[in-house]
Design an enzyme around this catalytic site. Sequence first.
Site: not given
Ligand code: FAD
Length: 311
Positions: A136, A139-140
């Site tokens: 990302c 992010c980084d």
């Molecule tokens: P996610 O955060 O992907 O959460 C998904 C959830 O679903 C998890 O809790 C998982 O356990 C759960 N899940 C999945 N499958 C199942 C299942 N079958 N049963 C039950 N639960 C399940 N964004 C920023 O804005 N700023 C940043 O600085 C930033 N840094 C990042 C750094 C890294 C290394 C990464 C990988 C991403 C970064 N991002 C950043 C992007 C950001 O993390 C994502 O856009 C955000 O987390 C997405 O949120 P979400 O809730 O949609 O899904």
Amino acid sequence: MLMQNRKVIILGSGPAGCTAALYVARAMMSPLVIQGIQPGGQLTIASEIENYPGFIDPVKGTWLMQQMEIQATNYGAEVVMDHIVKVFLDEYPFKLIGDGGTTYSCSALIICTGAQARWLGLPSEEKFKGYGVSACATCDGFFFRDKEVVVVGGGNTAVEEALFLTNFAKRVTLIHRRDELKAENVLQDRLFKNKAINVVWNTVIDEIKGYNEPRQVTHVVLHNVKTEVSYELAADGVFVAIGHSPATDLFKGQLDMRNDGYIHTHPNSTTTSIPGVFAAGDVTDNVFRQAITSAGMGCMAALEAERWLSA
Ligand code: FAD
Ligand code: NAP
């Protein structure tokens, strides 16, 4: 077998899931959040977050997600540790099965299962993840001011990441396994005009090298797949941009999805092809993929679920 019945179940505990939980809880509907195998979601593997509004100093991803969870539980959300292995969206109330055998049922389901970046699969990539290896740039990228970075991939994401990184890095090398990019022409045009970017064709990364203490990337070992020549290139950062996979396998054949596997939602809405099922965050978004946009969609899903239930 244990049975849990709720008005609203939220699948996933990332920014989308926690925000949906906060709003549903504040509507006095005591949601159940099923955390999955990554409690807190993707942000828990991010080192420092500098772009989540409201915090002047960088915050740790794990800390931010703990705050979101506590905020939601303080208003009455319940969070359980379970991973859903099967869903029955053709039954109503909807039925979900956890990997320990628990059966859950709900009148409204908010899917926030997110997406995972695809990785190269190298042991050295695993070793340096979070220490110079990232998926990302938004992010980084900031951590690579005046440094040398490589970007892997040939699609829109890789080209956009490479262009974005020129705001910080002194040199960006795009490494692509073929001799032509998959990215749109307009982006390719911008890439080729940018003097800070060098493109290395027909090449893959065999290994990422660096120091152990403190852990830090210093080089990549490249391999030209046409000439079979291998060589080292100095690099402080490696951005892997070879696509993302949404966590949607559970819903295949039950919910409408786009060609790229993301859950289809109606325009300006989190409603899906099944009334009462909502999707928010990275599981439906292959464009923005940010914590704040996911949280925003989590809020939308909660409000839409609440309206749907009261109608
Ligand atoms: P996610 O955060 O992907 O959460 C998904 C959830 O679903 C998890 O809790 C998982 O356990 C759960 N899940 C999945 N499958 C199942 C299942 N079958 N049963 C039950 N639960 C399940 N964004 C920023 O804005 N700023 C940043 O600085 C930033 N840094 C990042 C750094 C890294 C290394 C990464 C990988 C991403 C970064 N991002 C950043 C992007 C950001 O993390 C994502 O856009 C955000 O987390 C997405 O949120 P979400 O809730 O949609 O899904
Ligand atoms: P993508 O289009 O699937 O491209 C992935 C790239 O990574 C391809 O060039 C692929 O090579 C390469 N790749 C895949 N696996 C690899 C591996 N193991 N080793 C080395 N290289 C590998 O993914 P994306 O760029 O993330 O885009 C995803 C979707 O989001 C697309 O639909 C894209 O259009 C969209 N998107 C749009 C925008 C925009 O509109 N501005 C921005 C970003 C993303 P090959 O070319 O050889 O297959």
